[in-house]
Enzyme design. Structure first.
Site, PDB file in Angstrom:
ATOM      1  N   GLY A 200       0.775  -1.236   0.000  1.00 49.39           N
ATOM      2  CA  GLY A 200       0.000   0.000   0.000  1.00 49.39           C
ATOM      3  C   GLY A 200       0.801   1.278   0.000  1.00 49.39           C
ATOM      4  O   GLY A 200       0.268   2.356   0.232  1.00 49.39           O
ATOM      5  N   THR A 201       2.109   1.178  -0.269  1.00 42.84           N
ATOM      6  CA  THR A 201       2.914   2.405  -0.262  1.00 42.84           C
ATOM      7  C   THR A 201       2.915   3.092  -1.619  1.00 42.84           C
ATOM      8  O   THR A 201       3.527   4.145  -1.767  1.00 42.84           O
ATOM      9  CB  THR A 201       4.361   2.112   0.157  1.00 42.84           C
ATOM     10  N   GLU A 421     -10.223  -3.635  28.778  1.00 44.05           N
ATOM     11  CA  GLU A 421      -9.731  -2.431  28.096  1.00 44.05           C
ATOM     12  C   GLU A 421      -9.349  -1.348  29.094  1.00 44.05           C
ATOM     13  O   GLU A 421      -8.364  -0.637  28.903  1.00 44.05           O
ATOM     14  CB  GLU A 421     -10.770  -1.896  27.104  1.00 44.05           C
TER      15      GLU A 421
HETATM   16  P1  ADP Z   1       1.310  -1.160  -3.490  1.00 44.49           P
HETATM   17  O1  ADP Z   1       1.407  -1.514  -4.925  1.00 44.49           O
HETATM   18  O2  ADP Z   1       2.568  -0.555  -2.951  1.00 44.49           O
HETATM   19  O3  ADP Z   1       0.814  -2.243  -2.599  1.00 44.49           O
HETATM   20  P2  ADP Z   1      -0.715   0.595  -4.462  1.00 44.49           P
HETATM   21  O4  ADP Z   1       0.045   1.371  -5.459  1.00 44.49           O
HETATM   22  O5  ADP Z   1      -1.554  -0.515  -4.988  1.00 44.49           O
HETATM   23  O6  ADP Z   1       0.248   0.010  -3.353  1.00 44.49           O
HETATM   24  O7  ADP Z   1      -1.586   1.590  -3.598  1.00 44.49           O
HETATM   25  C1  ADP Z   1      -2.971   1.445  -3.472  1.00 44.49           C
HETATM   26  C2  ADP Z   1      -3.665   2.781  -3.480  1.00 44.49           C
HETATM   27  O8  ADP Z   1      -3.276   3.570  -2.380  1.00 44.49           O
HETATM   28  C3  ADP Z   1      -3.323   3.613  -4.692  1.00 44.49           C
HETATM   29  O9  ADP Z   1      -4.154   3.299  -5.770  1.00 44.49           O
HETATM   30  C4  ADP Z   1      -3.528   5.035  -4.194  1.00 44.49           C
HETATM   31  O10 ADP Z   1      -4.900   5.386  -4.238  1.00 44.49           O
HETATM   32  C5  ADP Z   1      -3.139   4.929  -2.749  1.00 44.49           C
HETATM   33  N1  ADP Z   1      -1.737   5.321  -2.562  1.00 44.49           N
HETATM   34  C6  ADP Z   1      -0.735   4.541  -2.112  1.00 44.49           C
HETATM   35  N2  ADP Z   1       0.423   5.220  -2.056  1.00 44.49           N
HETATM   36  C7  ADP Z   1       0.167   6.462  -2.481  1.00 44.49           C
HETATM   37  C8  ADP Z   1       0.977   7.633  -2.654  1.00 44.49           C
HETATM   38  N3  ADP Z   1       2.279   7.634  -2.375  1.00 44.49           N
HETATM   39  N4  ADP Z   1       0.380   8.750  -3.113  1.00 44.49           N
HETATM   40  C9  ADP Z   1      -0.944   8.752  -3.405  1.00 44.49           C
HETATM   41  N5  ADP Z   1      -1.741   7.686  -3.263  1.00 44.49           N
HETATM   42  C10 ADP Z   1      -1.218   6.548  -2.804  1.00 44.49           C
HETATM   43 ZN    ZN Z   2      -6.281  -6.737  25.233  1.00 40.31          ZN
END
Ligand code: ADP
Ligand code: ZN
Length: 598
Positions: A200-201, A421
């Protein structure tokens, strides 16, 4: 999608079963007693029988007292003749018909099922691995998806917060735009680029943006698509993919999850798919070695497990350029939030910097879904713009998973969860140097029944011993509170205990934080990367166990001491949680002030 098919197949099976049952029931109410042919003949000969009904070669007959019988007669005309001779009235009937729809259905069912299975398999194969975005189509036998330049809308300024990675790939764009110029100048352009970093980066996004900026076609496939059931398929898909790529050059071939194919060859989980994976990997290496500078194809691969990749993949001429795509820092997070908020209506009170500060460790994808959640909440609440309050709620949702308000919880469970908690929260609150408590809740989210959330005051890149020790105490606080109040242990602390063991073991074995062992590391074996564990003497192994145990015990004693000392506060927070379900930092502050005044 897959869930839908799973449901569908369950329904199909149920439908089939009930049809068969229905069919069976229709035939079953048979009150006729079976009687052998010879006995039937005796009956006929004795002249007691005046009429029978024949269905195929079964004779149904009735005695004078009304009992019903049936007899299967041999396949000759003798039986019939004999009956006629004896003046028995014979009525022939057609056998009962299965309803036409049942018949059609039963005869078509196998074909239908086969078609369904094929379709299911097909869907599964092509459904994976595309990061979404763009109208894409399945292409060729390679199962790759192709996004043509006209369709790709993603540009470099859609990617935020990872400037260094962007700089590193900038020259690829120039190359793809005017490859001839580079070749003439004799510049060597890498044919393979590996993007690595947490999920997700923005690795996929960055690759798409390169294609978008350069205006070239973008082929994408996931490594797991290569490795399917049949040996040889993966390798031939790789071949096809590169063939398609060369036809469309200049272009980008993007392979997501390269670790699925590119895992270290001698490692992995033993049996089965290994041969297939090795063949696929070999083919990939062959294709990349076969690249010429004037092929004008750039292969970009992404992974979050670059440590387990086969070194052969990283050799010169293959993925020899490696670009790290890190989690964004505060500034980066703010930029990413703003990028995603471009098309939403943002209220005047929104301060992105504050949100960015409160989301350490969030990936780009999480930030994107935060903004998306906020937009959804805004619509649901009929609010004209996104507000700070809505953003906070969206943040909690992304961080802790959606609330599961429908889960039914007994009062006693609720009490125990609240107490648990409250235990976490109170220990965290009382320990100097621990991260401040941000929120405590007993609203179930995901699999957790409750949650205590701490947020660091500022970005942390390393942890000191005090912090880790506090962490242990805080994690144990939940279980201890249950022990103190209910004199009982529950399974609810399972996850806490797992994390405690994990942290304590790391402190002793990897971070050199125990006195008796000192600054030495004892790496455990890692089956994934085929790293052997370090050889340690039996004495050391025992010592490690003792040290881990000691560490956890002292964290436990510390937390238990705190909770016993502040028992009234523990009860007050528990009660407040039962009543209000969620407490903020300010709420807890208030409870503490009131309790202390009493
Ligand atoms: P990865 O391939 O590294 O797992 P993705 O490129 O699939 O991550 O990221 C998923 C979504 O998260 C993207 O489509 C975008 O909407 C959002 N996202 C992730 N990183 C960024 C970034 N650096 N800038 C803007 N949006 C991002
Ligand atoms: Zn706990």
């Amino acid at each position: 999608m897959q869930k839908f098919y799973k449901n569908l197949s369950i329904w199909l099976i149920i439908a089939l079963a009930s049809l068969l049952l229905f069919n069976y029931c229709q035939k079953s109410p048979d009150r006729h007693h079976a009687v052998p042919y010879t006995e039937f003949l005796k009956k006929v000969d004795s002249g007691h029988l005046s009429k029978v009904t024949m269905i195929n070669n079964t004779v149904l007959w009735e005695t004078s007292d009304g009992s019903l019988f049936k007899t299967v007669v041999p396949q000759t005309n003798d039986a019939l003749e004999h009956l006629l001779l004896k003046n028995v009235a014979v009525r022939a009937e057609e056998p009962p018909q299965t309803p036409w729809f049942l018949q059609t259905l039963l005869s078509w069912l196998p074909i239908f099922l086969l078609a369904f299975l094929w379709f299911f398999y097909f869907q599964k194969g092509s459904g994976q691995g595309n990061g979404g975005g763009g109208r894409a189509m399945a292409f060729g036998k390679s199962r790759a998806r192709l996004i043509n330049p006209e369709e790709s809308k993603i540009k470099l300024n859609d990617v935020a917060g990872i400037d260094e990675a962007k700089e590193e790939v900038a020259e690829l764009i120039d190359f793809l735009k005017k490859p001839e110029r580079f070749v003439e100048a004799g510049a060597r352009i890498p044919t393979g680029v590996l993007l690595y970093g947490e999920p997700g980066t923005g690795k996929t996004l960055l690759a798409k943006a390169i294609a978008g900026e350069a205006g070239v076609p973008f082929f994408s496939i996931s490594g797991s698509n290569f490795v399917e059931m049949y040996v040889g398929i993966g390798a031939s898909r790789v071949r096809d993919l590169f063939k398609e790529g060369k036809k469309k050059a200049p272009c980008i071939i993007f392979i997501d999850e390269i670790d699925a194919v590119g895992r270290h060859r001698s490692s992995g989980s033993g049996s089965g798919g290994n041969d297939e994976r090795e063949q696929t990997l070999n083919q990939l290496l062959v294709e990349m070695d076969g690249f010429e500078a004037n092929d004008h194809v750039i292969v970009i691969a992404a992974t979050n497990r670059q440590d387990i990749l086969d070194p052969a993949l990283l050799r010169p001429g293959r993925f020899d350029r490696q670009v790290m795509v890190p989690l964004p820092d505060v500034g980066g997070r703010e930029k990413i939030l703003k990028v995603h908020a471009r098309n939403t209506k943002v209220g005047p009170d929104v301060n992105w910097q504050v949100i960015a500060k409160g989301t350490p460790g969030f990936s780009g994808a999480q930030l994107a879904s935060l903004v998306n959640e906020a937009a959804l909440l805004t619509t649901r609440k009929n609010s004209p713009t996104i507000s700070m309050e809505i953003l906070e709620a969206a943040k909690d949702k992304v961080l802790m998973g959606a609330e599961r308000r429908s889960l039914i919880i007994t009062d006693r469970e609720k009490r125990i969860t609240a107490c648990h908690e409250a235990g976490h929260a109170l220990v965290a609150w009382m320990l100097p140097g621990a991260d401040p408590v941000h929120k405590v809740t007993i609203i179930p989210r995901g699999r957790a029944l409750g949650l205590t959330m701490q947020l660091p005051e500022e970005e942390r890149n390393s942890h000191d011993r005090t912090f880790l020790f506090n962490n242990l105490s805080t994690l144990l606080g939940g279980r201890i509170a249950e022990e103190i109040v209910f004199n009982q242990m529950t399974t609810g602390a399972g996850n806490d205990i797992e994390r405690v063991s994990d942290i304590a073991r790391h402190m002793v074995c990897e971070w050199g934080m125990s006195e008796a062992i000192g600054p030495l590391t004892f790496r455990a074996s890692n089956p994934l990367s085929n790293q052997p564990g370090q050889i340690i003497s039996e004495q050391t192994a025992v010592l490690i166990d003792v040290e881990v145990k000691k560490l956890v015990q002292s964290a436990y004693d510390r937390a238990r001491g705190l909770l016993e000392e502040h028992r009234t506060l523990l009860d007050a927070i528990t009660d407040a949680l039962i009543e209000r379900e969620t407490l903020s930092r300010a709420d807890i502050q208030g409870i503490i002030e009131i309790t202390e005044r009493k």
